[in-house]
Design an enzyme around this catalytic site. Sequence first.
Site, mmCIF file in Angstrom:
data_model
loop_
_atom_site.group_PDB
_atom_site.id
_atom_site.type_symbol
_atom_site.label_atom_id
_atom_site.label_comp_id
_atom_site.label_asym_id
_atom_site.label_seq_id
_atom_site.Cartn_x
_atom_site.Cartn_y
_atom_site.Cartn_z
ATOM 1 N N GLY A 86 19.105 -28.368 5.162
ATOM 2 C CA GLY A 86 19.037 -29.614 4.399
ATOM 3 C C GLY A 86 19.770 -29.577 3.078
ATOM 4 C CB SER A 87 22.728 -27.630 1.975
ATOM 5 O OG SER A 87 23.775 -27.864 1.110
ATOM 6 C CB ALA A 89 19.088 -34.044 2.769
ATOM 7 C CG ASP A 130 17.824 -33.699 7.464
ATOM 8 O OD1 ASP A 130 16.864 -33.568 8.234
ATOM 9 O OD2 ASP A 130 18.953 -33.200 7.678
#
Length: 308
Positions: A86-87, A89, A130
């Site tokens: 989820g980088s 997001a 996310d």
Amino acid sequence: MAGCSAPGKLILFGEHAVVFGEPALSTAVDLRAEVYARPHDEWLADGRPIDDPRYAYVKAAVEKAGETSPLWLEVRSALPEGSGLGSSAAVTVATLGAVHGRRGSIDPGKIAREAFEVELAVQGRASPIDTTTATAGGAILAAPDKEDNLLWSMERDGRRWFLHHRKLPAMDLVVGFTGVNAPTGPLVAKVRDLVDGKPEARRWIEEIGDITIQGLRALQGKDWKVAGALMDRDHELLNKLGVGHPLLDKLVVAARSTSFGAKLTGAGGGGSMIALTDRPEETASGIAAAGGRAFIVHAEPRGAMVLP
Ligand code: MEV
């Protein structure tokens, strides 16, 4: 200078199927992205032009927030890009939070909505799980119907997602990052093409939705064995959908001897896997010995936070 931090996430059950409106369950994790913003005479991100493709989410987020005066942005993230954690997001939510935070307090519902729109614009097709997890923190159930502990709902192309907070017991999760960066957009498009062309794939999507609901019940009842078996089956179905990777399989197999179950997490195609275990150190060693970057993660109850 104003800043905002937002957590990464793990999808426990339901990735890809959620894009088709099936339920999915995620948890925020204690790895966060931070974005700081201050006025400047040109738009820069980490000292580079904001048009640099690596800042696509940051640029789309400042545009979405309606910021017109140039800013110097600094992006710090403990989340490897394309790792399935989820980088993008977290960076999107933190950017929105930093920009809105300069004008006063932040409204999580507004940030979550804008972050979803940014993800749709940059990634193509997406679900709001996310971006909602990065905004609200805790465990999130995305579902096609309204249930208790509703946060908000979002719509796109005739599909509606209801996003809820869920309480999960403490559990030990180990992540294994393959080191293979896999952008989400093309993987989501690949699954859509498969589902459009193959009726059987639609049934796999529905089965993943059923697994999510059973998995949520098993986790809430601390029935780790059942939850682990459901993770194993979810992984198999995601492989059938074409989002697996040989290294993911290798790490999943390595983890299973010391865990209740393991599966890829997020978009797949590389990225990361997770294992549910009561022997986290042993599971992490097994994943590392098989060539993965292993780390033990903890659930993070806090969502987006304005930083002083
Ligand atoms: C990626 O973390 C999760 C996917 O289901 C895409 C999405 O929901 O937007 C693969």
